[in-house]
Design a protein around this motif. Structure first.
Motif, PDB file in Angstrom:
ATOM      1  N   GLN A  89     106.103 -89.375-146.967  1.00  0.00           N
ATOM      2  CA  GLN A  89     107.112 -88.512-146.527  1.00  0.00           C
ATOM      3  C   GLN A  89     108.161 -88.080-147.546  1.00  0.00           C
ATOM      4  N   TYR A  90     107.967 -88.532-148.761  1.00  0.00           N
ATOM      5  CA  TYR A  90     108.856 -88.115-149.813  1.00  0.00           C
ATOM      6  C   TYR A  90     109.112 -86.696-149.974  1.00  0.00           C
ATOM      7  N   PRO A  91     108.153 -85.755-149.542  1.00  0.00           N
ATOM      8  CA  PRO A  91     108.580 -84.389-149.834  1.00  0.00           C
ATOM      9  C   PRO A  91     109.398 -84.000-148.741  1.00  0.00           C
ATOM     10  N   MET A  92     109.571 -84.879-147.628  1.00  0.00           N
ATOM     11  CA  MET A  92     110.342 -84.366-146.387  1.00  0.00           C
ATOM     12  C   MET A  92     111.806 -84.793-146.648  1.00  0.00           C
ATOM     13  N   LEU A  93     112.074 -85.428-147.602  1.00  0.00           N
ATOM     14  CA  LEU A  93     113.469 -85.969-147.837  1.00  0.00           C
ATOM     15  C   LEU A  93     114.682 -84.995-147.276  1.00  0.00           C
TER      16      LEU A  93
ATOM     17  N   LEU B 177     113.964 -89.849-133.298  1.00  0.00           N
ATOM     18  CA  LEU B 177     112.752 -90.468-133.869  1.00  0.00           C
ATOM     19  C   LEU B 177     111.423 -89.928-133.434  1.00  0.00           C
ATOM     20  N   LEU B 178     111.289 -89.906-132.100  1.00  0.00           N
ATOM     21  CA  LEU B 178     109.869 -89.623-131.582  1.00  0.00           C
ATOM     22  C   LEU B 178     109.618 -88.247-131.876  1.00  0.00           C
ATOM     23  N   LYS B 179     110.549 -87.285-131.595  1.00  0.00           N
ATOM     24  CA  LYS B 179     110.552 -85.922-131.712  1.00  0.00           C
ATOM     25  C   LYS B 179     110.466 -85.516-133.225  1.00  0.00           C
ATOM     26  N   TRP B 180     111.076 -86.348-134.016  1.00  0.00           N
ATOM     27  CA  TRP B 180     111.040 -86.152-135.767  1.00  0.00           C
ATOM     28  C   TRP B 180     109.795 -86.635-136.118  1.00  0.00           C
ATOM     29  N   LEU B 181     108.877 -87.520-135.411  1.00  0.00           N
ATOM     30  CA  LEU B 181     107.646 -87.717-135.989  1.00  0.00           C
ATOM     31  C   LEU B 181     106.860 -86.804-135.726  1.00  0.00           C
ATOM     32  N   ASP B 182     106.709 -86.208-134.497  1.00  0.00           N
ATOM     33  CA  ASP B 182     105.865 -85.058-133.999  1.00  0.00           C
ATOM     34  C   ASP B 182     106.061 -83.887-134.741  1.00  0.00           C
ATOM     35  N   THR B 183     107.150 -83.424-135.116  1.00  0.00           N
ATOM     36  CA  THR B 183     107.545 -82.323-135.671  1.00  0.00           C
ATOM     37  C   THR B 183     107.462 -82.097-136.894  1.00  0.00           C
ATOM     38  N   TYR B 184     108.081 -83.275-137.847  1.00  0.00           N
ATOM     39  CA  TYR B 184     107.740 -83.076-139.050  1.00  0.00           C
ATOM     40  C   TYR B 184     106.902 -84.236-139.832  1.00  0.00           C
ATOM     41  N   THR B 185     106.853 -85.340-139.263  1.00  0.00           N
ATOM     42  CA  THR B 185     106.383 -86.591-140.090  1.00  0.00           C
ATOM     43  C   THR B 185     104.640 -86.564-140.040  1.00  0.00           C
ATOM     44  N   PHE B 186     104.070 -86.341-138.784  1.00  0.00           N
ATOM     45  CA  PHE B 186     102.897 -86.250-138.745  1.00  0.00           C
ATOM     46  C   PHE B 186     102.118 -85.215-139.312  1.00  0.00           C
ATOM     47  N   PRO B 187     102.699 -83.950-139.211  1.00  0.00           N
ATOM     48  CA  PRO B 187     102.079 -82.677-139.831  1.00  0.00           C
ATOM     49  C   PRO B 187     102.220 -83.121-141.525  1.00  0.00           C
ATOM     50  N   THR B 188     103.451 -83.467-142.055  1.00  0.00           N
ATOM     51  CA  THR B 188     103.239 -83.776-143.509  1.00  0.00           C
ATOM     52  C   THR B 188     102.407 -84.818-144.069  1.00  0.00           C
ATOM     53  N   GLU B 189     102.308 -85.817-143.011  1.00  0.00           N
ATOM     54  CA  GLU B 189     101.402 -86.906-143.570  1.00  0.00           C
ATOM     55  C   GLU B 189      99.600 -86.477-143.748  1.00  0.00           C
ATOM     56  N   ALA B 190      99.602 -85.618-142.427  1.00  0.00           N
ATOM     57  CA  ALA B 190      98.221 -85.160-142.196  1.00  0.00           C
ATOM     58  C   ALA B 190      97.731 -84.407-143.625  1.00  0.00           C
ATOM     59  N   LYS B 191      98.534 -83.803-144.514  1.00  0.00           N
ATOM     60  CA  LYS B 191      98.525 -83.192-145.673  1.00  0.00           C
ATOM     61  C   LYS B 191      97.888 -84.051-146.792  1.00  0.00           C
ATOM     62  N   PHE B 192      98.078 -85.321-146.801  1.00  0.00           N
ATOM     63  CA  PHE B 192      97.364 -86.233-147.879  1.00  0.00           C
ATOM     64  C   PHE B 192      96.112 -86.492-147.665  1.00  0.00           C
ATOM     65  N   ALA B 193      95.553 -85.779-146.888  1.00  0.00           N
ATOM     66  CA  ALA B 193      93.874 -85.930-147.083  1.00  0.00           C
ATOM     67  C   ALA B 193      93.428 -85.132-148.296  1.00  0.00           C
TER      68      ALA B 193
ATOM     69  N   ASN C  58      97.548 -97.649-140.370  1.00  0.00           N
ATOM     70  CA  ASN C  58      96.330 -97.799-139.290  1.00  0.00           C
ATOM     71  C   ASN C  58      96.865 -96.958-138.001  1.00  0.00           C
ATOM     72  N   MET C  59      96.154 -95.985-137.345  1.00  0.00           N
ATOM     73  CA  MET C  59      97.009 -95.397-136.150  1.00  0.00           C
ATOM     74  C   MET C  59      95.370 -94.655-135.543  1.00  0.00           C
ATOM     75  N   ASP C  60      95.109 -95.191-134.567  1.00  0.00           N
ATOM     76  CA  ASP C  60      93.949 -94.695-133.598  1.00  0.00           C
ATOM     77  C   ASP C  60      94.329 -94.028-132.315  1.00  0.00           C
ATOM     78  N   ARG C  61      95.751 -93.878-132.222  1.00  0.00           N
ATOM     79  CA  ARG C  61      95.971 -92.966-130.955  1.00  0.00           C
ATOM     80  C   ARG C  61      97.553 -92.282-131.285  1.00  0.00           C
ATOM     81  N   ASN C  62      97.598 -91.640-130.364  1.00  0.00           N
ATOM     82  CA  ASN C  62      98.898 -90.968-130.247  1.00  0.00           C
ATOM     83  C   ASN C  62      99.369 -90.318-131.756  1.00  0.00           C
ATOM     84  N   GLY C  63      98.549 -89.817-132.553  1.00  0.00           N
ATOM     85  CA  GLY C  63      99.022 -89.230-133.672  1.00  0.00           C
ATOM     86  C   GLY C  63      98.576 -87.801-133.846  1.00  0.00           C
TER      87      GLY C  63
END
Length: 422
Positions: free
Chosen positions: A71-75, A83-99, A154-159
């Motif tokens: 999340q460092y690039p999202m500061l 929280l929950l909307k922030w995770l869906d809107t910003y956090t999860f899409p950003t973290e996915a890029k670290f593939a 670890n996350m196997d649901r709701n990501g």
């Protein structure tokens, strides 16, 4: 045998609310291990080189006990969302890029360097769910001289479609990661279920078994947000409270870190205390993404072990000076909201939580105690305006809230000098 001697105004926090201040003092370490703080240099060190810092402050370096590396690039982004909307809107899409391992290398190298430059030498850090990127993060922190723990999330649901493993993948990748990260001398693994809504019962059970079998610490989130708590209750109607969703799977013990605990009531706080679980207070994040103001003074009075975390990027400051100041301000706001029925953190108490409290998680004694590895910063404040000569305590208290440009002159981590100002 290598001897390190720093001379200056030595300040440390040996207990909550207490400061040890030695002006024109000597902080001595041999082979990276603190021997003591002295008003005069002991005879056995006569003839050893002394790094004379003049009147500069020699302080403990920081322990940031909760932050999300991807999340460092999202500061500073998405701060108007809960929280929950922030995770869906910003956090999860950003973290996915670290593939992308190239992106991971670039971002994590910059993050590690900034941590060192800000005097943060110990961390407990979340990576993303990507095993390769997590290993890269560990490499970059090790290379920068940081000490601490990193977890493959670890996350196997709701990501969502781009940030979710199957249960089998999550368990397999975790075991493989643990096999591959054993050679880092200063960066160690920590089991990291993101939070209960992201992990099925089968995954939580497996993680608890892995943590128990390998004696690994654990980190996650607890009672951060009312919407989150309601969601957990829907997912686990058999559990009366959020904390029980961790305890039932062996993820609740004296090596567990739980971030936030904003809405932990008396019963949950008692469960935290009785198990020896560590609370990581993240004041900036709690306010930025509309979670609330944690009752930190109540927790401390009840015997709960509390540390601090920047929680980037819910928190918007990587500097733990700023995190300590935010924690003090938040405690004052909570005191007001509680109609002055609770006290607030002093500067000395906020500093203890940012330094000594976190260091205790790593098995150290509070302050610059003999036997501790040398974790220290040298801070200059001679360019700040003053109308009179300040006491050492006043100088120290001011540095929490205000620092001149280029204030940090040097940083030591586990006895190694990892940063020196140009």
């Amino acid at each position: 045998m290598k001897t390190t001697i720093l001379k200056g105004t030595v300040v440390s926090a040996p207990a909550l609310g207490k400061l040890d201040i030695t002006e024109n003092g000597y902080l001595v370490a041999v082979d990276g291990i603190i021997q003591g703080v002295y008003e005069t240099l002991p005879p056995q060190f006569a003839g050893c080189a002394v790094e004379d810092c003049g009147s500069d402050l020699i302080l403990q370096s920081f322990a940031d006990m909760h932050l999300h590396a991807p999340q460092y690039p999202m500061l500073g982004m998405g701060m108007d969302l809960p929280l929950l909307k922030w995770l869906d809107t910003y956090t999860f899409p950003t973290e996915a890029k670290f593939a992308d391992t190239g992106l991971a290398r670039q971002v994590y190298r910059q993050l590690a360097a900034e941590l060192a430059k800000n005097g943060t030498t110990r961390v407990c850090m979340f990576s993303s769910l990507h095993r390769e990127a997590t290993l890269i993060l560990m490499e970059e922190l090790e290379s920068a001289g940081i000490t601490g723990y990193v977890g493959k999330v670890n996350m196997d649901r709701n990501g969502g479609v781009n940030l979710q493993e199957t249960t089998e993948e999550s368990i397999w990748e975790t075991r493989r990661w643990l096999d591959e990260c054993g050679d880092f001398p200063h960066i160690k693994p920590i089991i990291t279920p993101r939070f209960t809504p992201s992990c099925t019962d089968e995954l939580m059970k497996a993680l608890g078994e892995i943590a128990g079998a390998q004696n690994l610490p654990i980190q996650s989130h607890l009672s951060e947000n009312t919407g989150e708590i309601a969601w957990v209750s829907e997912l686990h109607p058999e559990c009366a409270q959020y904390w029980e969703t961790y305890a039932k799977y062996g993820l609740w013990n004296s090596r567990t870190l739980m971030a936030h605990c904003v809405w932990s009531d008396e019963r949950e706080r008692r469960a935290i205390r009785d198990a020896g679980v560590w609370v990581v207070h993240c004041a900036d994040s709690n306010q930025n993404i509309l979670s609330g103001v944690a009752p930190i003074w109540v927790m401390l009075n009840e015997g709960v072990r509390v540390t601090l975390g920047s929680d980037i990027a819910g928190g918007d400051h990587l500097s733990m000076f700023d995190v300590a100041a935010a924690s003090i301000r938040a405690s004052k706001a909570r005191s007001i909201l509680d109609n002055w029925q609770t006290d607030f953190l002093t500067v000395a108490e906020g500093w203890y939580l940012a330094t000594s409290a976190g260091a205790e998680f790593f098995g150290e004694k509070p302050g610059f105690a003999p036997g501790n590895p040398l974790h220290a910063i040298v801070l200059r404040d001679d360019a700040l305006p003053a109308v009179r000569k300040l006491t050492a305590r006043e100088r120290f208290e001011r540095c929490v809230y205000r620092r001149q440009e280029g204030a940090l002159r040097a940083v030591w981590s586990a006895g190694r000098k990892i940063y020196a100002a140009e």
